[in-house]
Design an enzyme around this catalytic site. Structure first.
Site, PDB file in Angstrom:
ATOM      1  N   ARG A  53      43.937 146.563  92.022  1.00  0.00           N
ATOM      2  CA  ARG A  53      43.957 148.081  91.935  1.00  0.00           C
ATOM      3  C   ARG A  53      42.949 148.534  90.644  1.00  0.00           C
ATOM      4  O   ARG A  53      42.879 147.950  89.741  1.00  0.00           O
ATOM      5  CB  ARG A  53      45.254 148.676  92.111  1.00  0.00           C
ATOM      6  CG  ARG A  53      46.289 147.914  91.607  1.00  0.00           C
ATOM      7  CD  ARG A  53      47.312 148.848  90.928  1.00  0.00           C
ATOM      8  NE  ARG A  53      46.905 149.630  90.187  1.00  0.00           N
ATOM      9  CZ  ARG A  53      46.445 149.803  88.700  1.00  0.00           C
ATOM     10  NH1 ARG A  53      46.535 148.573  88.163  1.00  0.00           N
ATOM     11  NH2 ARG A  53      46.140 150.763  88.250  1.00  0.00           N
ATOM     12  N   GLY A  54      42.940 149.980  90.723  1.00  0.00           N
ATOM     13  CA  GLY A  54      42.306 150.334  89.818  1.00  0.00           C
ATOM     14  C   GLY A  54      40.910 150.399  89.783  1.00  0.00           C
ATOM     15  O   GLY A  54      40.188 149.329  90.546  1.00  0.00           O
ATOM     16  N   ALA A  55      40.088 151.671  89.434  1.00  0.00           N
ATOM     17  CA  ALA A  55      38.834 151.779  89.853  1.00  0.00           C
ATOM     18  C   ALA A  55      37.744 150.741  89.582  1.00  0.00           C
ATOM     19  O   ALA A  55      37.079 150.147  90.428  1.00  0.00           O
ATOM     20  CB  ALA A  55      38.262 153.292  89.126  1.00  0.00           C
ATOM     21  N   ARG A  90      39.371 151.807 100.613  1.00  0.00           N
ATOM     22  CA  ARG A  90      40.153 152.858  99.775  1.00  0.00           C
ATOM     23  C   ARG A  90      38.981 153.750  99.448  1.00  0.00           C
ATOM     24  O   ARG A  90      37.814 153.415  99.253  1.00  0.00           O
ATOM     25  CB  ARG A  90      40.563 152.385  98.316  1.00  0.00           C
ATOM     26  CG  ARG A  90      42.065 151.146  98.643  1.00  0.00           C
ATOM     27  CD  ARG A  90      42.744 151.100  97.461  1.00  0.00           C
ATOM     28  NE  ARG A  90      43.583 152.321  96.915  1.00  0.00           N
ATOM     29  CZ  ARG A  90      44.187 152.493  95.763  1.00  0.00           C
ATOM     30  NH1 ARG A  90      43.836 151.448  94.811  1.00  0.00           N
ATOM     31  NH2 ARG A  90      44.803 153.653  95.491  1.00  0.00           N
ATOM     32  N   GLN A 203      52.968 152.874  88.798  1.00  0.00           N
ATOM     33  CA  GLN A 203      52.129 151.858  87.934  1.00  0.00           C
ATOM     34  C   GLN A 203      52.201 151.902  86.547  1.00  0.00           C
ATOM     35  O   GLN A 203      52.062 150.761  85.717  1.00  0.00           O
ATOM     36  CB  GLN A 203      50.509 152.310  88.321  1.00  0.00           C
ATOM     37  CG  GLN A 203      50.051 151.795  89.612  1.00  0.00           C
ATOM     38  CD  GLN A 203      49.950 152.964  90.705  1.00  0.00           C
ATOM     39  OE1 GLN A 203      51.044 153.938  90.703  1.00  0.00           O
ATOM     40  NE2 GLN A 203      49.238 153.179  91.631  1.00  0.00           N
ATOM     41  N   ASP A 244      39.207 157.772  88.573  1.00  0.00           N
ATOM     42  CA  ASP A 244      38.797 156.965  89.621  1.00  0.00           C
ATOM     43  C   ASP A 244      37.496 157.566  90.149  1.00  0.00           C
ATOM     44  O   ASP A 244      36.604 156.993  91.000  1.00  0.00           O
ATOM     45  CB  ASP A 244      39.920 157.058  90.914  1.00  0.00           C
ATOM     46  CG  ASP A 244      41.130 156.340  90.572  1.00  0.00           C
ATOM     47  OD1 ASP A 244      41.825 156.648  89.744  1.00  0.00           O
ATOM     48  OD2 ASP A 244      40.922 155.097  90.996  1.00  0.00           O
ATOM     49  N   LYS A 255      45.019 159.395  89.218  1.00  0.00           N
ATOM     50  CA  LYS A 255      46.194 159.159  89.819  1.00  0.00           C
ATOM     51  C   LYS A 255      47.138 160.682  89.868  1.00  0.00           C
ATOM     52  O   LYS A 255      47.133 161.292  89.138  1.00  0.00           O
ATOM     53  CB  LYS A 255      47.045 158.373  89.061  1.00  0.00           C
ATOM     54  CG  LYS A 255      48.444 157.933  89.684  1.00  0.00           C
ATOM     55  CD  LYS A 255      48.335 157.354  91.161  1.00  0.00           C
ATOM     56  CE  LYS A 255      47.339 156.299  91.575  1.00  0.00           C
ATOM     57  NZ  LYS A 255      47.279 156.176  92.938  1.00  0.00           N
TER      58      LYS A 255
END
Ligand code: MRU
Length: 367
Positions: A53-55, A90, A203, A244, A255
């Protein structure tokens, strides 16, 4: 970064030169688990389930996903199928689309026999470029931390609030919002980090706290609602968050909860910086309202996972059974609330003009 003395990136090519290694982020902070992914379906699952995860990291993972797909079948149909599958995982982080489109364009123009090798080569490049970008963001952000320390007449630590996880786990290495903090730690500039827990998936509490602890950076985990109170009390000198997707005019998706922090920062005169690698800029849109916001499963809100005294990780229900829940995973912070965008080329004003000073080659790009 190091885990138990061993250097890790968050994604890597395994020694067979074909499979892809990842850290399963759904197991952290209680267990450190690595996985080996061997096909497109594995990569799509890892992105969707947020094992990665994470852009920036999902951009790199998607690039490896294209390579794994092309290794199995390098036809035009397989190329289109892989791109479509990855794009459907996503919606908000633009890095994923950026990486998939870059590979699709490049590979479609090549003979089938050369595609798999070229895809692996480009995926490796994307991962390496991400590391270099984040290192540069770290050194530009460090100047902001030093300036904050000077404003305090050298009376450290500089108290920095961050939201979600924009550390090395969210990128290939270093992180975006945490890169300046790791750079400060290395330069012996005293910092202390307020870590928003970041409900619903936590997170901050799970991943940012784990990263900072491993790196020996002083930090305190706080409930998401505590930031405004701390800012009013003068206990926050700077905010650093990731993003993101940032529009060509500087509106920032990050987020859920980031917007509220930016509002509180504005009201209290706390500088609010967004750490922005250039692949996270969506030059095709201007207004934040155009950014697709991912709606995730309601179970992320109605339930919470944690470690029992017996050492088991269990999920328990928080809400009354039957109460409806909603789970928008991101929000948009308008450019007017952003003090600056910390990119690999320096700090830009959050506006089209500001971004174009650092990225003049984008002038005339689709608005
Ligand atoms: O839903 P996630 O955990 O993928 O969201 C991650 C974030 O919002 C990060 O702040 C963002 O990707 C920047 S990461 C360097």
């Amino acid at each position: 970064m190091k885990v138990g003395g061993t250097a890790y990136c968050s994604i890597w090519l395994e020694p067979d030169g074909r499979s892809v290694g990842i850290i399963d982020q759904t197991a952290l902070p209680h267990r450190f688990v690595t996985l080996t992914l061997t096909d497109l379906a594995g990569i799509c699952h890892a992105i969707r389930s947020m094992q990665v995860r994470g852009a920036p990291l999902i951009g790199a993972a998607a690039a490896y996903g294209m390579a794994l797909a092309l290794k199995a079948d390098s036809s035009d149909a397989a190329l289109e199928h892989a791109a479509a599958q990855l794009l459907a995982t996503r919606p908000t982080a633009v890095n994923l689309r950026w990486a998939v489109e870059a590979l699709r364009r490049m590979l479609a123009a090549m003979p089938e026999a050369k595609r798999a090798e070229a895809a692996y080569f480009r995926a490796e490049q994307i991962a390496e470029e991400d590391i270099a970008i984040n290192r540069a963001i770290g050194s530009h952000g460090l100047k902001l931390i030093r300036a904050a320390l000077a404003r305090k007449q050298g009376q450290g630590p500089v108290n920095i609030l961050t939201h979600c996880n924009a550390g090395w786990l969210a990128t290939v290495d270093w992180g975006t919002a945490l890169a300046p903090i790791f750079a400060a730690q290395a330069a012996c500039v005293p910092v202390h980090v307020w870590v928003d827990e970041t409900r619903p998936r936590n997170q901050g509490a799970f991943l940012t706290a784990w990263e900072l602890q491993a790196a020996g950076v002083p930090h305190t985990v706080i409930a998401d609602n505590a930031g405004g109170h701390l800012m009013r009390g003068g206990q926050v000198d700077l905010c650093f968050v990731g993003t993101d997707r940032t529009t060509a005019c500087g509106d920032v998706a990050n987020k859920i909860g980031t917007y509220l922090k930016a509002l509180a920062a504005k009201d209290n005169g706390v500088p609010f910086y967004v750490c922005l690698p250039s692949p996270t800029i969506d030059w095709t849109i201007e207004a934040g309202e155009e950014i697709p916001i991912e709606e995730r499963a309601g179970s992320e809100v109605s339930h919470i996972a944690g470690l029992t005294e017996n050492g088991d990780v269990v999920s328990v229900r928080l809400t009354p059974a039957g109460s409806p829940v909603a789970n928008p995973a991101f929000d948009v912070t308008p450019a007017r609330l952003v003090s600056g965008l910390v990119t690999e080329r320096g700090v830009a004003e959050a506006s089209r003009e500001g971004l174009l000073v650092l990225f003049p080659e984008r002038a005339g790009a689709a608005a």
